[in-house]
Write a protein that holds these residues in place. Structure first.
Motif, PDB file in Angstrom:
ATOM      1  N   GLU A 147     -79.782  59.792  76.436  1.00 30.60           N
ATOM      2  CA  GLU A 147     -79.654  60.466  74.747  1.00 30.60           C
ATOM      3  C   GLU A 147     -78.647  59.205  74.254  1.00 30.60           C
ATOM      4  OE1 GLU A 147     -80.350  63.052  73.139  1.00 30.60           O
ATOM      5  OE2 GLU A 147     -81.840  62.743  74.401  1.00 30.60           O
ATOM      6  N   LYS A 148     -78.348  58.230  75.341  1.00 30.47           N
ATOM      7  CA  LYS A 148     -77.252  57.021  74.080  1.00 30.47           C
ATOM      8  C   LYS A 148     -77.897  56.458  73.057  1.00 30.47           C
ATOM      9  CE  LYS A 148     -73.956  53.430  75.398  1.00 30.47           C
ATOM     10  NZ  LYS A 148     -73.248  52.906  76.969  1.00 30.47           N
ATOM     11  N   PHE A 149     -79.218  56.525  73.452  1.00 28.14           N
ATOM     12  CA  PHE A 149     -79.934  55.696  72.764  1.00 28.14           C
ATOM     13  C   PHE A 149     -80.670  55.949  72.012  1.00 28.14           C
ATOM     14  CE2 PHE A 149     -79.116  54.325  77.419  1.00 28.14           C
ATOM     15  CZ  PHE A 149     -78.992  52.374  77.077  1.00 28.14           C
ATOM     16  N   ARG A 150     -80.790  57.342  71.443  1.00 26.12           N
ATOM     17  CA  ARG A 150     -81.383  58.231  70.758  1.00 26.12           C
ATOM     18  C   ARG A 150     -81.569  57.563  69.190  1.00 26.12           C
ATOM     19  NH1 ARG A 150     -84.768  62.463  70.937  1.00 26.12           N
ATOM     20  NH2 ARG A 150     -84.114  62.945  73.419  1.00 26.12           N
ATOM     21  N   ASP A 151     -82.389  57.159  68.264  1.00 28.58           N
ATOM     22  CA  ASP A 151     -82.498  56.935  67.761  1.00 28.58           C
ATOM     23  C   ASP A 151     -82.294  55.270  67.497  1.00 28.58           C
ATOM     24  OD1 ASP A 151     -83.710  59.872  66.858  1.00 28.58           O
ATOM     25  OD2 ASP A 151     -82.117  60.748  66.363  1.00 28.58           O
ATOM     26  N   ALA A 174     -86.220  56.648  71.986  1.00 32.77           N
ATOM     27  CA  ALA A 174     -85.757  55.410  70.888  1.00 32.77           C
ATOM     28  C   ALA A 174     -86.170  55.479  69.197  1.00 32.77           C
ATOM     29  CB  ALA A 174     -85.448  54.016  71.529  1.00 32.77           C
ATOM     30  N   GLU A 175     -85.803  54.924  68.223  1.00 36.42           N
ATOM     31  CA  GLU A 175     -85.959  54.737  67.543  1.00 36.42           C
ATOM     32  C   GLU A 175     -87.657  54.165  67.948  1.00 36.42           C
ATOM     33  OE1 GLU A 175     -85.649  52.725  62.995  1.00 36.42           O
ATOM     34  OE2 GLU A 175     -84.016  53.350  63.591  1.00 36.42           O
ATOM     35  N   GLU A 176     -86.940  52.668  68.191  1.00 33.98           N
ATOM     36  CA  GLU A 176     -87.576  51.518  68.571  1.00 33.98           C
ATOM     37  C   GLU A 176     -87.592  51.440  69.993  1.00 33.98           C
ATOM     38  OE1 GLU A 176     -88.876  48.359  65.780  1.00 33.98           O
ATOM     39  OE2 GLU A 176     -87.540  46.993  66.904  1.00 33.98           O
ATOM     40  N   VAL A 177     -88.826  50.762  70.541  1.00 35.67           N
ATOM     41  CA  VAL A 177     -88.497  49.599  72.021  1.00 35.67           C
ATOM     42  C   VAL A 177     -89.005  48.960  72.604  1.00 35.67           C
ATOM     43  CG1 VAL A 177     -88.774  50.532  74.489  1.00 35.67           C
ATOM     44  CG2 VAL A 177     -88.099  52.445  73.577  1.00 35.67           C
ATOM     45  N   THR A 178     -88.455  47.659  72.756  1.00 33.12           N
ATOM     46  CA  THR A 178     -89.735  46.596  72.731  1.00 33.12           C
ATOM     47  C   THR A 178     -89.430  46.377  74.172  1.00 33.12           C
ATOM     48  OG1 THR A 178     -88.642  45.640  70.316  1.00 33.12           O
ATOM     49  CG2 THR A 178     -89.303  44.624  72.253  1.00 33.12           C
ATOM     50  N   LEU A 179     -90.363  45.903  75.067  1.00 31.43           N
ATOM     51  CA  LEU A 179     -90.633  45.653  76.187  1.00 31.43           C
ATOM     52  C   LEU A 179     -90.872  44.465  76.148  1.00 31.43           C
ATOM     53  CD1 LEU A 179     -89.820  45.565  79.520  1.00 31.43           C
ATOM     54  CD2 LEU A 179     -92.472  47.291  79.193  1.00 31.43           C
ATOM     55  N   ILE A 236     -85.066  39.681  67.004  1.00 31.04           N
ATOM     56  CA  ILE A 236     -85.445  40.670  67.395  1.00 31.04           C
ATOM     57  C   ILE A 236     -83.827  42.041  66.547  1.00 31.04           C
ATOM     58  CG2 ILE A 236     -86.686  42.650  67.596  1.00 31.04           C
ATOM     59  CD1 ILE A 236     -87.941  40.511  69.726  1.00 31.04           C
ATOM     60  N   VAL A 237     -83.972  42.641  65.325  1.00 26.31           N
ATOM     61  CA  VAL A 237     -82.692  43.435  65.436  1.00 26.31           C
ATOM     62  C   VAL A 237     -82.627  43.963  65.761  1.00 26.31           C
ATOM     63  CG1 VAL A 237     -81.681  44.762  63.856  1.00 26.31           C
ATOM     64  CG2 VAL A 237     -83.211  43.088  62.612  1.00 26.31           C
ATOM     65  N   CYS A 238     -81.826  44.579  66.994  1.00 25.36           N
ATOM     66  CA  CYS A 238     -81.414  45.530  68.228  1.00 25.36           C
ATOM     67  C   CYS A 238     -80.123  46.611  67.891  1.00 25.36           C
ATOM     68  CB  CYS A 238     -81.837  45.287  69.106  1.00 25.36           C
ATOM     69  SG  CYS A 238     -81.230  44.460  69.998  1.00 25.36           S
ATOM     70  N   ASP A 239     -79.841  47.588  68.325  1.00 25.73           N
ATOM     71  CA  ASP A 239     -79.206  47.892  68.984  1.00 25.73           C
ATOM     72  C   ASP A 239     -78.268  48.323  70.304  1.00 25.73           C
ATOM     73  OD1 ASP A 239     -78.059  49.483  66.454  1.00 25.73           O
ATOM     74  OD2 ASP A 239     -80.459  50.442  66.877  1.00 25.73           O
ATOM     75  N   TYR A 240     -79.375  47.793  71.448  1.00 26.90           N
ATOM     76  CA  TYR A 240     -78.773  48.124  73.089  1.00 26.90           C
ATOM     77  C   TYR A 240     -79.536  46.433  73.496  1.00 26.90           C
ATOM     78  CZ  TYR A 240     -76.381  51.669  72.574  1.00 26.90           C
ATOM     79  OH  TYR A 240     -75.070  52.300  72.363  1.00 26.90           O
ATOM     80  N   LEU A 241     -79.835  46.183  74.156  1.00 30.46           N
ATOM     81  CA  LEU A 241     -79.972  44.843  75.118  1.00 30.46           C
ATOM     82  C   LEU A 241     -80.068  45.706  76.437  1.00 30.46           C
ATOM     83  CD1 LEU A 241     -82.312  42.681  75.935  1.00 30.46           C
ATOM     84  CD2 LEU A 241     -79.816  41.165  76.190  1.00 30.46           C
TER      85      LEU A 241
END
Length: 350
Positions: A147-151, A174-179, A236-241
């Motif tokens: 849930e920490k990564f929601r949206d 998540a709003e967006e997931v990049t692998l 790449i714009v992101c909140d978490y890696l």
């Protein structure tokens, strides 16, 4: 000094189930764990991850399995020393042991079961400038609470099962997931690879291969990353890696206890009772090794069961134990008395 019959080092699933099997034999248990909570890797690394190979559970979350194990053993009232690491061991003339933690807490036991999983472990970290600055400020090595990564915009780096599994799971959170993976081929299960490809085709996962994370950006917390695709760089714009490159397991102080070690695991006698080369010290679960060893939770449960039978003989020399099925004998403090359980079995047979 804490007194107990069986001292269990490691409060993961194998250690917890050992309490249940020991309780059936009237063996008092105390557990030591370096982590501040029970559950071992299940609680620390992936409490919300589903497990599919526990008998009787088509699917169970890792955290729920820990909760159920605790419910199962509470009747036997085990003791816990949490947030402390078993550091020193002394074998006394009577064959019992004194184990002292790094905090100075002493435990006196007649037998020891090492159930430390992979031992102490650290994530394999990517070599990136200012990585430590962004740890817990956008860089996470474990997914404890999805849930920490929601949206949020999440980038996962890695090519194994963990990277694939969490990419699939977080695709619906998540709003967006990049692998991102440095190769086109993955090391994980084929069905997981196929699922990731399917989610990519549906636009739920962005898959970038071959590529590597080259830089981290952000003033107070992670805001974006730079990736390198065969010499071509882009942001790449992101909140978490979430770098998922595996764990580096270490036995820690236990490696200096005089136990026979092979490839960072403790050798045991699997033909009998999972005892080590030191009489009275056992190793069960992922921490041990023997021919044909499988690192599965259910295998740890089996090992714990046989280990407890052997500990019973240490505590009761010369006394023969007649094994009873719990369906017949029942469990003190559980659902009903022994006589009621026997009546139920007789009625079912009739």
């Amino acid at each position: 000094m804490i007194q107990t019959d069986l001292l269990i080092i490691g409060a993961g699933p194998t250690g917890l189930f050992a309490v249940f099997e020991a309780g059936l034999l009237k063996i008092k248990c105390h557990l030591i764990d370096a982590l501040p909570q029970i559950g071992g890797q299940l609680s620390e690394l992936y409490p919300k991850k589903p497990i599919f190979d526990i008998p009787g559970y088509p699917e169970v979350l890792a955290g729920d399995l820990v909760t159920n194990l605790m419910e199962q053993i509470k009747q036997f009232q085990p003791g816990f020393t949490l947030g402390e690491k078993a550091e020193h061991i002394e074998k006394l003339e009577d064959g019992s042991f004194i184990v002292t933690t790094d905090a100075g807490t002493q435990h006196h036991a007649k037998a020891i079961a090492i159930a430390g999983g992979l031992g102490s472990f650290e994530p394999r970290k990517p070599v990136l400038e200012n990585l430590e600055f962004y740890e817990n400020k956008g860089v996470e090595y474990f997914v404890k609470n999805p849930e920490k990564f929601r949206d949020k915009k999440v980038v996962i780096a890695g090519g194994g099962d963990s990277a694939l599994d969490w990419s699939i799971f977080l695709a619906n959170v998540a709003e967006e997931v990049t692998l991102i993976h440095r190769r086109n081929e993955f090391r994980g299960a084929l069905d997981s690879v196929e699922k990731v490809q399917e989610l990519k085709n549906l636009g739920k996962i962005k898959l970038i291969t071959p590529a590597e994370v080259a830089q981290l950006q952000g003033s107070d917390a992670l805001e974006s990353i730079t990736i390198d695709e065969n010499g071509s760089k882009r942001n790449i714009v992101c909140d978490y890696l979430i770098p998922l490159f595996g764990l580096t397991p270490k036995l820690g102080p236990i490696a200096n206890w005089g136990l026979e070690i092979e490839k960072n695991a403790i050798k045991v006698n699997n033909a009998l009772d999972y005892q080590t080369n030191i009489k009275g010290i056992y190793a069960i679960g992922d921490v041990n090794t023997y021919p044909g060893k499988l690192k599965l939770i259910l295998c740890g449960f089996h090992e714990a069961t046989l280990m407890c039978q052997s500990v019973y003989q240490i505590l009761n020399p010369g006394k023969k134990y007649v094994m009873k099925y719990t369906t017949v004998s029942g469990i003190d403090g559980f659902d009903g008395s022994r006589k009621e359980a026997e009546k139920a079995v007789v009625k079912a047979i009739d």
